[in-house]
Design an enzyme around this catalytic site. Structure first.
Site, PDB file in Angstrom:
ATOM      1  N   ASP A 140     131.863  48.259  45.968  1.00  0.00           N
ATOM      2  CA  ASP A 140     131.701  47.946  44.541  1.00  0.00           C
ATOM      3  C   ASP A 140     132.954  48.252  43.715  1.00  0.00           C
ATOM      4  O   ASP A 140     133.810  48.732  44.339  1.00  0.00           O
ATOM      5  CB  ASP A 140     130.350  49.088  44.139  1.00  0.00           C
ATOM      6  N   ASP A 171     134.295  50.078  40.577  1.00  0.00           N
ATOM      7  CA  ASP A 171     133.865  51.380  39.736  1.00  0.00           C
ATOM      8  C   ASP A 171     133.491  50.858  38.264  1.00  0.00           C
ATOM      9  O   ASP A 171     134.035  49.631  37.936  1.00  0.00           O
ATOM     10  CB  ASP A 171     135.140  52.392  39.592  1.00  0.00           C
TER      11      ASP A 171
END
Length: 270
Positions: free
Chosen positions: A214, A216
């Site tokens: 992912d 941040d």
């Protein structure tokens, strides 16, 4: 007592999503007792190709142990007790750079420690050790991991700074911008420290395969556990291929002079 057929020279510590590498041709589970309590789970030991390998799920099966509650000392001690010299850590991380994309692998060469309440050393007295963390990862193992990933056409960044936070919560936007803009970190996770420095104290060759799951929150894309799990599932097959190929290249022990990991305590003990 650990039997000879329960020894291994290579250890894998599996992170989020990798609770079973699924690449053993034969295996057994063993329980290892340590002076620091129980490791995260039973250790699976067996053959991957023609190599003896020990596998430990860092969070336990079913991801039941959060990062700040992991018994890192017991985990490293248990692998050392089994004869492990090479430790390959696999971790899910967030990206702090837009060019480190979801699904990319990173082989970090530096870290920043922002953890708070962990057991950081085997040497709590009366013997004290100050190990050098100038180059915290085994360069020989890192180079071999990078070379193998390239051969498999896995998009891999050859270096990066991993900032390790306490967890289990994710970052605020202000924190995320700080890690990215002030600390200049590239990836973020919750489990590298103190695992990496304990491996150093145990004089083991240690490297991390960090898998970006992912961005941040600096990117204004909300981070959720569900998203991390989904992308990690997509990365799992690549991780298995990389682990299998990398393990076949590792000798029984590090070649003399190839790295300084096995001499990390030489000038560290007080």
């Amino acid at each position: 007592m650990i039997e000879q057929n329960e020894k291994a020279s290579i250890g894998i510590i599996g992170g989020s999503g990798l609770y079973d590498p699924g690449i053993f041709s034969e295996s057994k589970e063993i329980k290892v007792y340590t002076p620091y309590g129980q490791p995260s789970d039973f250790i699976t030991i067996g053959k991957i190709g023609n190599k003896s390998v020990a596998f430990l799920p860092r969070h336990g099966r079913g991801h039941r142990i959060p990062p700040h509650k992991i018994n890192y000392r017991a985990n490293i001690w248990a692998l050392k007790e089994l004869g492990v010299r090479w430790v390959i850590s696999v971790s899910a991380v967030g990206s702090l750079r837009m060019d480190y994309k979801l699904g990319d692998f990173v082989i970090p060469d530096q870290f920043i420690d922002m953890t708070k309440n962990r057991e950081y050393s085997f040497f709590d007295g009366p013997v004290v050790a100050h190990v050098s963390m100038a180059d915290p990862f085994c360069n020989s193992l890192r180079k071999l991991a990078i070379e193998t990933a390239k051969e498999l056409n896995i998009k891999t960044h050859e270096s990066g700074t991993y900032i390790c936070i306490e967890g289990p919560r994710f970052s605020t936007r202000a924190e995320s911008r700080t890690w990215r803009e002030v600390y200049k970190a590239d990836i973020i996770g919750m489990t590298l420290v103190p695992e990496v420095n304990l491996a150093c104290e145990a004089q083991m060759c240690y490297a991390t395969i960090a898998m970006v799951t992912d961005y941040d929150v600096f990117a204004e894309i909300p981070v959720t556990a569900e998203e991390v799990t989904r992308v990690m599932a997509e990365n799992t097959e690549k991780a298995k291929k990389l682990l299998y190929a990398l393990i076949q290249k590792l000798p029984e022990k590090p070649e003399e002079g190839s790295c300084s990991c096995c001499n990390s305590l030489k000038t560290a003990l007080v």
